[in-house]
Scaffold this motif. Structure first.
Motif, mmCIF file in Angstrom:
data_model
loop_
_atom_site.group_PDB
_atom_site.id
_atom_site.type_symbol
_atom_site.label_atom_id
_atom_site.label_comp_id
_atom_site.label_asym_id
_atom_site.label_seq_id
_atom_site.Cartn_x
_atom_site.Cartn_y
_atom_site.Cartn_z
ATOM 1 N N PRO A 403 0.808 -1.229 0.000
ATOM 2 C CA PRO A 403 0.000 0.000 0.000
ATOM 3 C C PRO A 403 0.841 1.277 0.000
ATOM 4 C CG PRO A 403 0.042 -0.919 2.198
ATOM 5 C CD PRO A 403 0.780 -1.887 1.325
ATOM 6 N N GLY A 404 2.059 1.201 0.568
ATOM 7 C CA GLY A 404 2.875 2.406 0.656
ATOM 8 C C GLY A 404 3.474 2.834 -0.666
ATOM 9 N N LEU A 405 3.862 1.856 -1.486
ATOM 10 C CA LEU A 405 4.505 2.165 -2.756
ATOM 11 C C LEU A 405 3.549 2.101 -3.945
ATOM 12 C CD1 LEU A 405 7.867 0.202 -2.262
ATOM 13 C CD2 LEU A 405 7.403 2.619 -1.806
ATOM 14 N N LEU A 406 2.489 1.316 -3.811
ATOM 15 C CA LEU A 406 1.575 1.124 -4.936
ATOM 16 C C LEU A 406 0.128 1.396 -4.536
ATOM 17 C CD1 LEU A 406 3.115 -2.228 -6.229
ATOM 18 C CD2 LEU A 406 3.514 0.056 -7.178
ATOM 19 N N PRO A 407 -0.175 2.562 -4.009
ATOM 20 C CA PRO A 407 -1.559 2.830 -3.613
ATOM 21 C C PRO A 407 -2.507 2.944 -4.803
ATOM 22 C CG PRO A 407 -0.265 4.828 -3.437
ATOM 23 C CD PRO A 407 0.703 3.722 -3.757
ATOM 24 N N THR A 408 -1.956 3.233 -5.981
ATOM 25 C CA THR A 408 -2.811 3.378 -7.158
ATOM 26 C C THR A 408 -3.399 2.055 -7.630
ATOM 27 O OG1 THR A 408 -0.823 3.250 -8.540
ATOM 28 C CG2 THR A 408 -1.629 5.454 -7.955
ATOM 29 N N LEU A 409 -2.939 0.942 -7.065
ATOM 30 C CA LEU A 409 -3.561 -0.342 -7.392
ATOM 31 C C LEU A 409 -4.989 -0.417 -6.872
ATOM 32 C CD1 LEU A 409 -0.695 -2.911 -6.629
ATOM 33 C CD2 LEU A 409 -1.544 -2.208 -8.877
ATOM 34 N N PHE A 410 -5.301 0.395 -5.862
ATOM 35 C CA PHE A 410 -6.587 0.279 -5.198
ATOM 36 C C PHE A 410 -7.486 1.499 -5.403
ATOM 37 C CE2 PHE A 410 -3.227 -1.850 -2.793
ATOM 38 C CZ PHE A 410 -3.688 -3.150 -2.803
ATOM 39 N N THR A 411 -6.929 2.621 -5.800
ATOM 40 C CA THR A 411 -7.739 3.825 -5.973
ATOM 41 C C THR A 411 -7.037 4.780 -6.934
ATOM 42 O OG1 THR A 411 -8.794 5.682 -4.841
ATOM 43 C CG2 THR A 411 -6.681 4.950 -3.980
ATOM 44 N N ILE A 420 -3.406 6.554 2.504
ATOM 45 C CA ILE A 420 -2.919 5.168 2.547
ATOM 46 C C ILE A 420 -1.422 5.133 2.823
ATOM 47 C CG2 ILE A 420 -2.555 3.103 1.156
ATOM 48 C CD1 ILE A 420 -5.198 3.714 -0.251
ATOM 49 N N ILE A 421 -0.680 5.971 2.123
ATOM 50 C CA ILE A 421 0.780 5.987 2.285
ATOM 51 C C ILE A 421 1.164 6.383 3.714
ATOM 52 C CG2 ILE A 421 2.884 7.163 1.547
ATOM 53 C CD1 ILE A 421 1.631 7.395 -1.234
ATOM 54 N N LYS A 422 0.428 7.297 4.295
ATOM 55 C CA LYS A 422 0.768 7.803 5.629
ATOM 56 C C LYS A 422 0.605 6.746 6.710
ATOM 57 C CE LYS A 422 -0.045 11.887 8.508
ATOM 58 N NZ LYS A 422 -0.843 13.130 8.661
ATOM 59 N N ALA A 423 -0.400 5.883 6.594
ATOM 60 C CA ALA A 423 -0.666 4.894 7.647
ATOM 61 C C ALA A 423 -0.107 3.516 7.342
ATOM 62 C CB ALA A 423 -2.185 4.788 7.870
ATOM 63 N N ALA A 424 0.479 3.309 6.180
ATOM 64 C CA ALA A 424 0.952 1.976 5.790
ATOM 65 C C ALA A 424 1.997 1.381 6.743
ATOM 66 C CB ALA A 424 1.502 2.025 4.371
ATOM 67 N N PRO A 425 2.992 2.153 7.247
ATOM 68 C CA PRO A 425 3.976 1.539 8.159
ATOM 69 C C PRO A 425 3.358 0.960 9.426
ATOM 70 C CG PRO A 425 4.786 3.639 7.342
ATOM 71 C CD PRO A 425 3.365 3.545 6.912
ATOM 72 N N SER A 476 -12.257 14.567 15.485
ATOM 73 C CA SER A 476 -12.119 13.706 14.305
ATOM 74 C C SER A 476 -10.794 12.950 14.363
ATOM 75 C CB SER A 476 -12.183 14.561 13.036
ATOM 76 O OG SER A 476 -13.437 15.202 12.934
ATOM 77 N N PRO A 477 -10.832 11.624 14.501
ATOM 78 C CA PRO A 477 -9.575 10.862 14.572
ATOM 79 C C PRO A 477 -8.928 10.750 13.200
ATOM 80 C CG PRO A 477 -11.461 9.382 14.633
ATOM 81 C CD PRO A 477 -12.016 10.773 14.654
ATOM 82 N N THR A 478 -7.656 10.461 13.203
ATOM 83 C CA THR A 478 -6.919 10.253 11.958
ATOM 84 C C THR A 478 -6.519 8.791 11.850
ATOM 85 O OG1 THR A 478 -4.800 10.775 13.014
ATOM 86 C CG2 THR A 478 -6.037 12.612 12.039
ATOM 87 N N LEU A 479 -6.201 8.356 10.645
ATOM 88 C CA LEU A 479 -5.826 6.960 10.443
ATOM 89 C C LEU A 479 -4.545 6.575 11.188
ATOM 90 C CD1 LEU A 479 -6.679 6.192 6.697
ATOM 91 C CD2 LEU A 479 -7.931 5.582 8.764
ATOM 92 N N PRO A 480 -3.496 7.416 11.242
ATOM 93 C CA PRO A 480 -2.319 7.038 12.042
ATOM 94 C C PRO A 480 -2.646 6.814 13.513
ATOM 95 C CG PRO A 480 -1.733 8.771 10.516
ATOM 96 C CD PRO A 480 -3.216 8.632 10.431
ATOM 97 N N VAL A 481 -3.501 7.654 14.091
ATOM 98 C CA VAL A 481 -3.894 7.465 15.486
ATOM 99 C C VAL A 481 -4.676 6.159 15.638
ATOM 100 C CG1 VAL A 481 -5.307 8.384 17.355
ATOM 101 C CG2 VAL A 481 -3.888 9.919 15.992
ATOM 102 N N LEU A 482 -5.566 5.896 14.694
ATOM 103 C CA LEU A 482 -6.375 4.683 14.724
ATOM 104 C C LEU A 482 -5.512 3.426 14.681
ATOM 105 C CD1 LEU A 482 -9.188 3.263 14.437
ATOM 106 C CD2 LEU A 482 -8.889 3.514 11.974
#
Length: 563
Positions: A403-411, A420-425, A476-482
């Motif tokens: 998801p970090g390097l190839l997010p365009t596969l999904f959207t 997606i890139i921000k929360a992938a690690p 409003s929560p963020t994906l990294p926090v989640l």
């Protein structure tokens, strides 16, 4: 092929020994470790069946149907696919009962348990499917759709859920039939069934979603068709095998079948309670993701699909422990149980009696149900922990890179791709810890400690609900926090399971001593009081603690009594 030859030789030797003296030989540690290695990869590939179907749906819908339809898969898959967390209890019980019977060479009894499991899976699948077709489905979906999400997401999610409801009977029967094949070490059949389902789902998504433009409805239809095809392949093979096993065996009456199904369902209660706690955690995470907004919900759906596609790599280690640990525990030499004169049957919950090892070979009973691992089982557990760490590292690297390097596969949406890139690690770190956690969970289930697993998950579900409620309350929560909070949960869970396994390895004799000290002291005090009253009936004399070296004092005050 090497594994199959080894297994055939082992089975042939077992049958020969059983015919000659009625005693099944004990497998060696080397043979069992080889079986672990041979079964881990097939179990992994089989466990990937459901996540593969969901990931194919996500990729097809994300590429061809837009952000709203992709976001609608979030609550829909939470209701449809996440419910499989609870229904995995069918696989757990089938594996335990069938493995318990096959260790003793009783193929008929193993097949009977599988038939009972299929009957239960059909009934449960019907009930759950009807529930999803009722107005209750709308209520469940609204839990994951707060006001921050576009209202048009709900009808899309509802349409997907109602179509998927028709596939639950086949999906749950597939879980039982896969476990039956794997317990018999038949790894080819489940792999072929998974391959057939995956190819059919991919072709269906291409035709219905990409060409016909049916969106989430087309994805749901393709998934149901794949589930039916997978179940048909497994059911046909199981039917052939059952006819061979039951040849010459009187057919069971309807009453016997119902009693067997009821007993099977009763054994599902403890694992189901544990898995309900696990499900509540996953649903809490999904509900919190819905509060992040439509774009974050779409990104979370992609990240969650990545997690689900790599999660079975850890789950396969846990299922491998449940499948083969009974054979390891059957080799009880060197365990505490070998000198205590008795053992415990995990599947039936009863003692095997002095001088006789249970079919599952679990060690001496601790804490009302948990069992001490034999020395061979401890060695295997250490090897599996090393494998879990290695596999978890591989999961983390690939689960972060895809998801970090190839997010365009999904959207195709740039904003969703950035989230997606921000929360992938963090997803990668969760996968790393998850593999070891599921290995420990498999050990606890295999050693009869399902009740404690249920208690741990119940506690964790409460803590996670409170923690994520606090996250939502702060704004409003963020994906990294989640995903950071979800990572914390994974660390806590693996620590709890590891400490529980260590706690169960206490010497059973010392545990019995501690448990019997207070009843023994109470009996000693009562006897002293009665004797004093007989000697002096007029004066009421209380309990006198003395260190007099009388026979009675030595008998009841010594800590070196036999247990």
């Amino acid at each position: 092929m090497g594994f199959q030859r080894t297994f055939r030789r082992a089975v042939g030797a077992q049958e020969t020994t059983t015919k000659s003296n009625g005693v099944s030989p004990k497998p060696t540690e080397k043979t069992i470790i080889q079986e672990f290695r041979s079964m881990a990869l097939p179990l992994l590939l089989v466990s990937l069946s459901s996540p593969i179907l969901s990931l194919i749906d996500v990729a097809a819908v994300g590429q061809c149907s837009g952000v709203l339809q992709l976001a609608s898969l979030g609550p829909a898959t939470a209701v449809c696919d996440m419910s499989m967390y609870v229904f995995v209890t069918l696989s757990i019980v089938t594996t335990r009962l069938a493995a318990n019977a096959l260790v003793t060479g009783d193929k008929v009894q193993a097949s009977i348990k599988v038939v009972d499991g299929v009957l239960v899976s059909v009934l449960v699948g019907l009930v759950w499917g009807v529930l999803l077709l009722s107005p209750a489905a709308t209520i469940m979906l609204k839990v994951f759709l707060p006001p921050t999400v576009d209202p048009s997401v709900l009808p899309l999610s509802l349409a997907y859920t109602k179509i998927r409801a028709f596939g639950f009977v086949a999906g749950l029967a597939t879980v039982v039939l896969q476990s039956s094949a794997l317990v018999r070490r038949d790894v080819t059949l489940p792999l072929c069934a998974v391959a057939v389902g995956s190819v059919l789902n991919a072709c269906g998504d291409w035709w219905l979603v990409a060409l016909r433009g049916m969106g989430v409805e087309g994805a749901a239809l393709a998934t149901v068709a794949a589930q039916l095809a997978t179940c048909a392949v497994l059911a046909r093979a199981e039917s052939r095998y059952s006819r061979t096993v039951f040849k010459g065996v009187p057919p069971r009456s309807v009453a016997d079948r119902l009693r067997g199904a009821r007993a099977f369902l009763a054994l599902c209660v403890s694992p189901a309670l544990a898995l309900v706690g696990k499900l509540s955690v996953v649903l809490t995470v999904s509900a919190t993701a819905s509060a992040c907004g439509t774009l974050s919900l779409a990104a979370h759906q992609v990240l969650n699909s990545i997690f689900q596609i790599f999660r079975p790599m850890g789950d396969s280690l846990g299922q491998t422990m449940q499948t083969l640990l009974p054979a390891v525990m059957a080799n009880n030499e060197g365990s505490y149980d070998s000198c205590e004169g008795g053992s415990y049957d995990i599947a039936r919950g009863s003692s095997a009696g002095p001088g006789r090892s249970a079919a599952t070979g679990a060690g001496a009973e601790i804490d009302g149900g948990a069992h001490v691992l034999s020395r061979g089982a401890v060695k295997v557990l250490k090897a599996m922990c090393a494998a879990a760490l290695g596999l978890g590292l591989a999961d983390a690297v690939v689960g972060t890179a895809v998801p970090g390097l190839l997010p365009t596969l999904f959207t195709r949406d740039a904003a969703v791709a950035a989230l997606i890139i921000k929360a992938a690690p963090l997803v990668g770190l969760v996968l790393f810890v998850h593999a070891l956690s599921m290995t420990f969970e498999g050990v606890l289930f295999a050693t009869g400690d399902a009740k404690m697993v249920a208690k741990i998950y119940a506690l964790n579900s409460v803590l996670v609900t409170l923690a994520f409620g606090e996250i939502r309350a702060r704004g409003s929560p963020t994906l990294p926090v989640l995903w950071g909070a979800f990572l914390t949960y994974q660390v806590v869970r693996v620590s709890e399971f590891g400490l529980r396994i260590l706690w169960n390895q206490r010497h059973p004799q010392s545990v019995r001593r501690k448990r019997e000290i207070w009843p023994l002291m109470y009996r000693w005090a009562v006897k002293r009081l009665r004797r004093q009253r007989r000697e002096d009936p007029i004066v009421d004399v209380g309990v006198v603690w003395t260190s007099a070296y009388t026979y009675e004092a030595r008998k009841y005050s010594s800590m070196d009594y036999a247990v």
